[in-house]
Motif scaffolding. Structure first.
Motif, PDB file in Angstrom:
ATOM      1  N   GLY A  36       0.816  -1.204   0.000  1.00  0.00           N
ATOM      2  CA  GLY A  36       0.000   0.000   0.000  1.00  0.00           C
ATOM      3  C   GLY A  36       0.848   1.251   0.000  1.00  0.00           C
ATOM      4  N   VAL A  37       0.158   2.378   0.008  1.00  0.00           N
ATOM      5  CA  VAL A  37       0.803   3.681   0.080  1.00  0.00           C
ATOM      6  C   VAL A  37      -0.012   4.537   1.036  1.00  0.00           C
ATOM      7  CG1 VAL A  37       1.457   5.750  -1.212  1.00  0.00           C
ATOM      8  CG2 VAL A  37       1.660   3.514  -2.289  1.00  0.00           C
ATOM      9  N   VAL A  38       0.649   5.256   1.933  1.00  0.00           N
ATOM     10  CA  VAL A  38      -0.041   6.191   2.826  1.00  0.00           C
ATOM     11  C   VAL A  38       0.408   7.606   2.497  1.00  0.00           C
ATOM     12  CG1 VAL A  38      -0.427   4.585   4.731  1.00  0.00           C
ATOM     13  CG2 VAL A  38       1.660   5.906   4.672  1.00  0.00           C
ATOM     14  N   SER A  39      -0.520   8.524   2.654  1.00  0.00           N
ATOM     15  CA  SER A  39      -0.214   9.927   2.423  1.00  0.00           C
ATOM     16  C   SER A  39      -0.250  10.670   3.746  1.00  0.00           C
ATOM     17  CB  SER A  39      -1.218  10.546   1.452  1.00  0.00           C
ATOM     18  OG  SER A  39      -2.477  10.680   2.078  1.00  0.00           O
ATOM     19  N   ILE A  40       0.282  11.871   3.761  1.00  0.00           N
ATOM     20  CA  ILE A  40       0.228  12.686   4.964  1.00  0.00           C
ATOM     21  C   ILE A  40      -1.227  12.959   5.338  1.00  0.00           C
ATOM     22  CG2 ILE A  40       0.446  14.897   3.773  1.00  0.00           C
ATOM     23  CD1 ILE A  40       2.069  13.985   7.128  1.00  0.00           C
ATOM     24  N   GLY A  41      -2.086  13.101   4.326  1.00  0.00           N
ATOM     25  CA  GLY A  41      -3.511  13.306   4.587  1.00  0.00           C
ATOM     26  C   GLY A  41      -4.138  12.125   5.312  1.00  0.00           C
ATOM     27  N   ASP A  42      -3.751  10.901   4.937  1.00  0.00           N
ATOM     28  CA  ASP A  42      -4.245   9.700   5.616  1.00  0.00           C
ATOM     29  C   ASP A  42      -3.861   9.726   7.093  1.00  0.00           C
ATOM     30  OD1 ASP A  42      -5.171   8.649   3.161  1.00  0.00           O
ATOM     31  OD2 ASP A  42      -3.282   7.572   2.820  1.00  0.00           O
ATOM     32  N   LEU A  43      -2.615  10.100   7.356  1.00  0.00           N
ATOM     33  CA  LEU A  43      -2.125  10.092   8.726  1.00  0.00           C
ATOM     34  C   LEU A  43      -2.749  11.199   9.567  1.00  0.00           C
ATOM     35  CD1 LEU A  43       1.639   9.323   8.031  1.00  0.00           C
ATOM     36  CD2 LEU A  43      -0.181   7.724   8.643  1.00  0.00           C
ATOM     37  N   VAL A  44      -2.933  12.370   8.963  1.00  0.00           N
ATOM     38  CA  VAL A  44      -3.586  13.472   9.682  1.00  0.00           C
ATOM     39  C   VAL A  44      -5.031  13.105  10.002  1.00  0.00           C
ATOM     40  CG1 VAL A  44      -4.407  15.853   9.452  1.00  0.00           C
ATOM     41  CG2 VAL A  44      -2.067  15.279   8.812  1.00  0.00           C
ATOM     42  N   LYS A  45      -5.726  12.503   9.041  1.00  0.00           N
ATOM     43  CA  LYS A  45      -7.111  12.089   9.267  1.00  0.00           C
ATOM     44  C   LYS A  45      -7.198  11.086  10.419  1.00  0.00           C
ATOM     45  CE  LYS A  45     -11.019   9.875   7.010  1.00  0.00           C
ATOM     46  NZ  LYS A  45     -11.485   9.143   5.838  1.00  0.00           N
ATOM     47  N   GLU A  46      -6.318  10.120  10.447  1.00  0.00           N
ATOM     48  CA  GLU A  46      -6.303   9.120  11.513  1.00  0.00           C
ATOM     49  C   GLU A  46      -6.021   9.770  12.863  1.00  0.00           C
ATOM     50  OE1 GLU A  46      -6.634   5.706  13.653  1.00  0.00           O
ATOM     51  OE2 GLU A  46      -7.228   6.032  11.581  1.00  0.00           O
ATOM     52  N   THR A  47      -5.101  10.712  12.892  1.00  0.00           N
ATOM     53  CA  THR A  47      -4.760  11.410  14.128  1.00  0.00           C
ATOM     54  C   THR A  47      -5.963  12.188  14.659  1.00  0.00           C
ATOM     55  OG1 THR A  47      -2.437  11.567  13.500  1.00  0.00           O
ATOM     56  CG2 THR A  47      -3.204  13.111  15.165  1.00  0.00           C
ATOM     57  N   ILE A  48      -6.659  12.883  13.778  1.00  0.00           N
ATOM     58  CA  ILE A  48      -7.840  13.658  14.184  1.00  0.00           C
ATOM     59  C   ILE A  48      -8.930  12.732  14.706  1.00  0.00           C
ATOM     60  CG2 ILE A  48      -9.744  15.067  13.297  1.00  0.00           C
ATOM     61  CD1 ILE A  48      -7.631  16.393  11.445  1.00  0.00           C
ATOM     62  N   GLU A  49      -9.178  11.635  14.031  1.00  0.00           N
ATOM     63  CA  GLU A  49     -10.196  10.685  14.479  1.00  0.00           C
ATOM     64  C   GLU A  49      -9.852  10.113  15.853  1.00  0.00           C
ATOM     65  OE1 GLU A  49     -10.704   7.765  11.405  1.00  0.00           O
ATOM     66  OE2 GLU A  49     -11.635   9.212  10.044  1.00  0.00           O
ATOM     67  N   GLN A  51      -7.990  11.570  18.181  1.00  0.00           N
ATOM     68  CA  GLN A  51      -8.155  12.637  19.165  1.00  0.00           C
ATOM     69  C   GLN A  51      -9.628  12.855  19.494  1.00  0.00           C
ATOM     70  OE1 GLN A  51      -5.996  15.932  17.472  1.00  0.00           O
ATOM     71  NE2 GLN A  51      -4.048  15.199  18.263  1.00  0.00           N
ATOM     72  N   GLN A  52     -10.502  12.796  18.500  1.00  0.00           N
ATOM     73  CA  GLN A  52     -11.935  12.921  18.748  1.00  0.00           C
ATOM     74  C   GLN A  52     -12.437  11.779  19.626  1.00  0.00           C
ATOM     75  OE1 GLN A  52     -13.423  13.166  14.724  1.00  0.00           O
ATOM     76  NE2 GLN A  52     -13.350  15.409  14.725  1.00  0.00           N
ATOM     77  N   TYR A  53     -11.941  10.587  19.397  1.00  0.00           N
ATOM     78  CA  TYR A  53     -12.300   9.435  20.226  1.00  0.00           C
ATOM     79  C   TYR A  53     -11.871   9.667  21.676  1.00  0.00           C
ATOM     80  CZ  TYR A  53     -11.728   4.850  22.372  1.00  0.00           C
ATOM     81  OH  TYR A  53     -11.755   3.797  23.247  1.00  0.00           O
ATOM     82  N   LEU A  54     -10.639  10.142  21.869  1.00  0.00           N
ATOM     83  CA  LEU A  54     -10.156  10.397  23.223  1.00  0.00           C
ATOM     84  C   LEU A  54     -10.977  11.478  23.921  1.00  0.00           C
ATOM     85  CD1 LEU A  54      -6.262  10.314  22.866  1.00  0.00           C
ATOM     86  CD2 LEU A  54      -7.741   8.617  23.931  1.00  0.00           C
ATOM     87  N   ILE A  55     -11.342  12.513  23.199  1.00  0.00           N
ATOM     88  CA  ILE A  55     -12.160  13.584  23.776  1.00  0.00           C
ATOM     89  C   ILE A  55     -13.494  13.029  24.246  1.00  0.00           C
ATOM     90  CG2 ILE A  55     -13.474  15.674  23.198  1.00  0.00           C
ATOM     91  CD1 ILE A  55     -11.027  16.442  21.399  1.00  0.00           C
ATOM     92  N   LYS A  56     -14.129  12.201  23.437  1.00  0.00           N
ATOM     93  CA  LYS A  56     -15.413  11.612  23.832  1.00  0.00           C
ATOM     94  C   LYS A  56     -15.258  10.715  25.057  1.00  0.00           C
ATOM     95  CE  LYS A  56     -17.618  12.011  19.417  1.00  0.00           C
ATOM     96  NZ  LYS A  56     -18.374  11.456  18.348  1.00  0.00           N
ATOM     97  N   GLN A  57     -14.179   9.961  25.106  1.00  0.00           N
ATOM     98  CA  GLN A  57     -13.936   9.105  26.265  1.00  0.00           C
ATOM     99  C   GLN A  57     -13.735   9.935  27.530  1.00  0.00           C
ATOM    100  OE1 GLN A  57     -14.029   5.688  26.452  1.00  0.00           O
ATOM    101  NE2 GLN A  57     -14.828   5.835  24.393  1.00  0.00           N
ATOM    102  N   LEU A  58     -12.988  11.013  27.427  1.00  0.00           N
ATOM    103  CA  LEU A  58     -12.759  11.876  28.586  1.00  0.00           C
ATOM    104  C   LEU A  58     -14.048  12.576  29.021  1.00  0.00           C
ATOM    105  CD1 LEU A  58      -9.324  13.419  27.578  1.00  0.00           C
ATOM    106  CD2 LEU A  58      -9.754  11.850  29.482  1.00  0.00           C
ATOM    107  N   GLU A  59     -14.850  13.022  28.063  1.00  0.00           N
ATOM    108  CA  GLU A  59     -16.120  13.650  28.397  1.00  0.00           C
ATOM    109  C   GLU A  59     -17.026  12.649  29.104  1.00  0.00           C
ATOM    110  OE1 GLU A  59     -17.395  15.040  24.561  1.00  0.00           O
ATOM    111  OE2 GLU A  59     -16.501  17.039  24.883  1.00  0.00           O
ATOM    112  N   SER A  60     -17.042  11.432  28.621  1.00  0.00           N
ATOM    113  CA  SER A  60     -17.859  10.374  29.241  1.00  0.00           C
ATOM    114  C   SER A  60     -17.374  10.095  30.658  1.00  0.00           C
ATOM    115  CB  SER A  60     -17.782   9.108  28.398  1.00  0.00           C
ATOM    116  OG  SER A  60     -18.469   8.054  29.021  1.00  0.00           O
ATOM    117  N   TYR A  61     -16.089  10.081  30.865  1.00  0.00           N
ATOM    118  CA  TYR A  61     -15.514   9.846  32.184  1.00  0.00           C
ATOM    119  C   TYR A  61     -15.885  10.975  33.150  1.00  0.00           C
ATOM    120  CZ  TYR A  61     -12.024   9.286  35.851  1.00  0.00           C
ATOM    121  OH  TYR A  61     -11.407   9.146  37.057  1.00  0.00           O
TER     122      TYR A  61
END
Length: 64
Positions: A36-49, A51-61
């Motif tokens: 496969g091939v990964v782009s910087i956009g792929d990695l940024v998208k994964e990082t943002i997703e 971080q959003q998951y962590l925010i939801k977990q912290l809010e739930s906590y």
């Protein structure tokens, strides 16, 4: 050839891209085959997703 392997983390791949000033990386398996091939956009998208998951977990906590 600058590349990543499937066991590398997103952070490691982003650091490599930043250090080498590249926007795309081939992903090679242990035998050197292109899988496969990964782009910087792929990695940024994964990082943002993630971080959003962590925010939801912290809010739930915090809420209870």
């Amino acid at each position: 050839l600058i590349h990543v392997t499937p066991d590398m983390t997103v952070d490691q791949a982003m650091q490599l891209m930043s250090d080498k000033r590249i926007r795309h990386l081939p992903v090679l398996d242990g035998a050197g085959n292109l899988i496969g091939v990964v782009s910087i956009g792929d990695l940024v998208k994964e990082t943002i997703e993630y971080q959003q998951y962590l925010i939801k977990q912290l809010e739930s906590y915090i809420v209870g």
